[in-house]
Design an enzyme around this catalytic site. Structure first.
Site, PDB file in Angstrom:
ATOM      1  N   PRO A  10      44.695  92.491  30.968  1.00  0.00           N
ATOM      2  CA  PRO A  10      44.318  92.407  32.376  1.00  0.00           C
ATOM      3  C   PRO A  10      43.004  93.114  32.736  1.00  0.00           C
ATOM      4  O   PRO A  10      42.726  94.200  32.225  1.00  0.00           O
ATOM      5  CB  PRO A  10      45.499  93.064  33.110  1.00  0.00           C
ATOM      6  CG  PRO A  10      46.229  93.832  32.075  1.00  0.00           C
ATOM      7  CD  PRO A  10      45.997  93.128  30.769  1.00  0.00           C
ATOM      8  N   ASN A  11      42.261  92.444  33.570  1.00  0.00           N
ATOM      9  CA  ASN A  11      40.998  92.937  34.153  1.00  0.00           C
ATOM     10  C   ASN A  11      39.823  92.944  33.182  1.00  0.00           C
ATOM     11  O   ASN A  11      38.691  93.209  33.568  1.00  0.00           O
ATOM     12  CB  ASN A  11      41.186  94.343  34.770  1.00  0.00           C
ATOM     13  CG  ASN A  11      42.257  94.330  35.837  1.00  0.00           C
ATOM     14  OD1 ASN A  11      42.197  93.523  36.761  1.00  0.00           O
ATOM     15  ND2 ASN A  11      43.262  95.181  35.713  1.00  0.00           N
ATOM     16  N   ARG A  18      33.084  95.086  36.211  1.00  0.00           N
ATOM     17  CA  ARG A  18      34.132  96.054  36.514  1.00  0.00           C
ATOM     18  C   ARG A  18      33.706  97.468  36.101  1.00  0.00           C
ATOM     19  O   ARG A  18      33.406  97.717  34.936  1.00  0.00           O
ATOM     20  CB  ARG A  18      35.365  95.635  35.697  1.00  0.00           C
ATOM     21  CG  ARG A  18      36.473  96.615  35.695  1.00  0.00           C
ATOM     22  CD  ARG A  18      37.467  96.329  34.580  1.00  0.00           C
ATOM     23  NE  ARG A  18      38.588  97.204  34.715  1.00  0.00           N
ATOM     24  CZ  ARG A  18      39.487  97.425  33.768  1.00  0.00           C
ATOM     25  NH1 ARG A  18      39.400  96.799  32.615  1.00  0.00           N
ATOM     26  NH2 ARG A  18      40.476  98.255  33.970  1.00  0.00           N
ATOM     27  N   TYR A  23      32.921 100.932  31.649  1.00  0.00           N
ATOM     28  CA  TYR A  23      33.065  99.838  30.675  1.00  0.00           C
ATOM     29  C   TYR A  23      31.744  99.157  30.301  1.00  0.00           C
ATOM     30  O   TYR A  23      31.747  98.239  29.481  1.00  0.00           O
ATOM     31  CB  TYR A  23      34.047  98.792  31.218  1.00  0.00           C
ATOM     32  CG  TYR A  23      35.434  99.350  31.467  1.00  0.00           C
ATOM     33  CD1 TYR A  23      36.233  99.751  30.399  1.00  0.00           C
ATOM     34  CD2 TYR A  23      35.929  99.500  32.756  1.00  0.00           C
ATOM     35  CE1 TYR A  23      37.493 100.282  30.611  1.00  0.00           C
ATOM     36  CE2 TYR A  23      37.197 100.023  32.992  1.00  0.00           C
ATOM     37  CZ  TYR A  23      37.972 100.419  31.912  1.00  0.00           C
ATOM     38  OH  TYR A  23      39.220 100.947  32.124  1.00  0.00           O
ATOM     39  N   ASN A  72      43.368  94.582  22.961  1.00  0.00           N
ATOM     40  CA  ASN A  72      43.096  95.513  24.046  1.00  0.00           C
ATOM     41  C   ASN A  72      43.972  95.058  25.203  1.00  0.00           C
ATOM     42  O   ASN A  72      43.652  94.098  25.909  1.00  0.00           O
ATOM     43  CB  ASN A  72      41.619  95.497  24.455  1.00  0.00           C
ATOM     44  CG  ASN A  72      41.316  96.553  25.509  1.00  0.00           C
ATOM     45  OD1 ASN A  72      42.238  97.125  26.103  1.00  0.00           O
ATOM     46  ND2 ASN A  72      40.042  96.803  25.743  1.00  0.00           N
ATOM     47  N   ALA A  75      45.740  97.989  30.920  1.00  0.00           N
ATOM     48  CA  ALA A  75      46.725  98.928  31.464  1.00  0.00           C
ATOM     49  C   ALA A  75      48.136  98.682  30.937  1.00  0.00           C
ATOM     50  O   ALA A  75      48.982  99.589  30.980  1.00  0.00           O
ATOM     51  CB  ALA A  75      46.704  98.860  32.991  1.00  0.00           C
ATOM     52  N   GLU A  96      44.921  98.337  17.791  1.00  0.00           N
ATOM     53  CA  GLU A  96      44.795  98.620  19.229  1.00  0.00           C
ATOM     54  C   GLU A  96      43.348  99.032  19.508  1.00  0.00           C
ATOM     55  O   GLU A  96      42.818  99.915  18.823  1.00  0.00           O
ATOM     56  CB  GLU A  96      45.759  99.753  19.602  1.00  0.00           C
ATOM     57  CG  GLU A  96      45.681 100.168  21.056  1.00  0.00           C
ATOM     58  CD  GLU A  96      46.688 101.278  21.395  1.00  0.00           C
ATOM     59  OE1 GLU A  96      47.653 101.495  20.636  1.00  0.00           O
ATOM     60  OE2 GLU A  96      46.470 101.930  22.434  1.00  0.00           O
ATOM     61  N   HIS A  98      40.384 100.115  22.474  1.00  0.00           N
ATOM     62  CA  HIS A  98      40.008 100.490  23.844  1.00  0.00           C
ATOM     63  C   HIS A  98      38.504 100.736  23.901  1.00  0.00           C
ATOM     64  O   HIS A  98      37.941 101.362  22.991  1.00  0.00           O
ATOM     65  CB  HIS A  98      40.758 101.732  24.318  1.00  0.00           C
ATOM     66  CG  HIS A  98      42.228 101.508  24.391  1.00  0.00           C
ATOM     67  ND1 HIS A  98      42.800 100.716  25.357  1.00  0.00           N
ATOM     68  CD2 HIS A  98      43.224 101.919  23.585  1.00  0.00           C
ATOM     69  CE1 HIS A  98      44.097 100.667  25.142  1.00  0.00           C
ATOM     70  NE2 HIS A  98      44.391 101.374  24.077  1.00  0.00           N
ATOM     71  N   ARG A 105      40.299 110.512  29.954  1.00  0.00           N
ATOM     72  CA  ARG A 105      40.524 109.987  31.309  1.00  0.00           C
ATOM     73  C   ARG A 105      41.844 110.518  31.885  1.00  0.00           C
ATOM     74  O   ARG A 105      42.360 111.533  31.428  1.00  0.00           O
ATOM     75  CB  ARG A 105      40.449 108.465  31.257  1.00  0.00           C
ATOM     76  CG  ARG A 105      39.089 107.965  30.743  1.00  0.00           C
ATOM     77  CD  ARG A 105      39.015 106.463  30.707  1.00  0.00           C
ATOM     78  NE  ARG A 105      39.117 105.893  32.050  1.00  0.00           N
ATOM     79  CZ  ARG A 105      39.320 104.598  32.276  1.00  0.00           C
ATOM     80  NH1 ARG A 105      39.441 103.751  31.276  1.00  0.00           N
ATOM     81  NH2 ARG A 105      39.403 104.156  33.521  1.00  0.00           N
TER      82      ARG A 105
HETATM   83  C1  DQA Z   1      41.151 100.054  28.509  1.00  0.00           C
HETATM   84  C2  DQA Z   1      41.734 101.395  28.937  1.00  0.00           C
HETATM   85  C3  DQA Z   1      42.938 101.197  29.833  1.00  0.00           C
HETATM   86  O1  DQA Z   1      43.455 102.458  30.241  1.00  0.00           O
HETATM   87  C4  DQA Z   1      42.545 100.422  31.072  1.00  0.00           C
HETATM   88  O2  DQA Z   1      43.683 100.177  31.877  1.00  0.00           O
HETATM   89  C5  DQA Z   1      41.820  99.164  30.757  1.00  0.00           C
HETATM   90  C6  DQA Z   1      40.820  99.172  29.697  1.00  0.00           C
HETATM   91  C7  DQA Z   1      39.846 100.227  27.684  1.00  0.00           C
HETATM   92  O3  DQA Z   1      39.479  99.279  27.001  1.00  0.00           O
HETATM   93  O4  DQA Z   1      39.209 101.268  27.753  1.00  0.00           O
HETATM   94  O5  DQA Z   1      42.004  98.142  31.410  1.00  0.00           O
HETATM   95  O6  DQA Z   1      42.092  99.387  27.677  1.00  0.00           O
END
Ligand code: DQA
Length: 141
Positions: A10-11, A18, A23, A72, A75, A96, A98, A105
């Protein structure tokens, strides 16, 4: 030819727009084209969804035939036992990924339900985290 699946949650469709201070300014499609040029010898497929079930379906679909998966989960990393179970249910190694260093954070980002089920984690190197995760998958054997 090795096949690697990238799954973004998501996102992450909004990368580039964003929270650029967290990011970065680059959208994922542009970055993906650059990475594909670095690894011309592998098939690199990309999927993004804002929906938990669609991410699980993609893990099921690719998790028995691909050589590795970069996930990835955004959240959902911090909330989803269902995604952790999906990772445990498949045979392909999952890394995984990120973009941000989640440990620098908010506290709620420090716990991942997924890490335990994954082969390894690459965290905090910006979009370059994806390239590093591909390198890791290519060196698994
Ligand atoms: C994320 C880190 C997560 O905490 C966050 O909710 C994201 C992006 C990252 O790539 O840094 O959506 O996965």
């Amino acid at each position: 030819m090795k096949r690697i699946q990238i799954i973004n949650g998501p996102n992450l469709n909004l990368l580039g727009k964003r929270e650029p201070t967290v990011y970065g300014n680059q959208d994922f499609e542009t970055y993906l084209q650059e990475v594909k040029k670095l690894f011309p010898e592998i098939q690199l497929d990309y999927f993004q969804s804002n929906t938990e079930g669609a991410l699980i379906d993609k893990l099921h679909e690719t998790g028995f035939t691909f050589d590795g998966i970069l996930l990835n989960a955004g959240a959902y990393t911090h909330t989803s036992i269902a995604l952790a179970d999906a990772i445990r249910s498949i045979t392909a190694p999952v890394v995984e990924v990120h973009i941000s260093n989640v440990f620098q954070r908010e506290d709620y980002r420090h716990h991942s339900f997924l890490s335990e089920a994954c082969k390894g984690c690459i965290v905090g190197f910006g979009l370059d985290s994806y390239r590093l995760a591909i390198e890791a998958i290519l060196h698994f054997e």
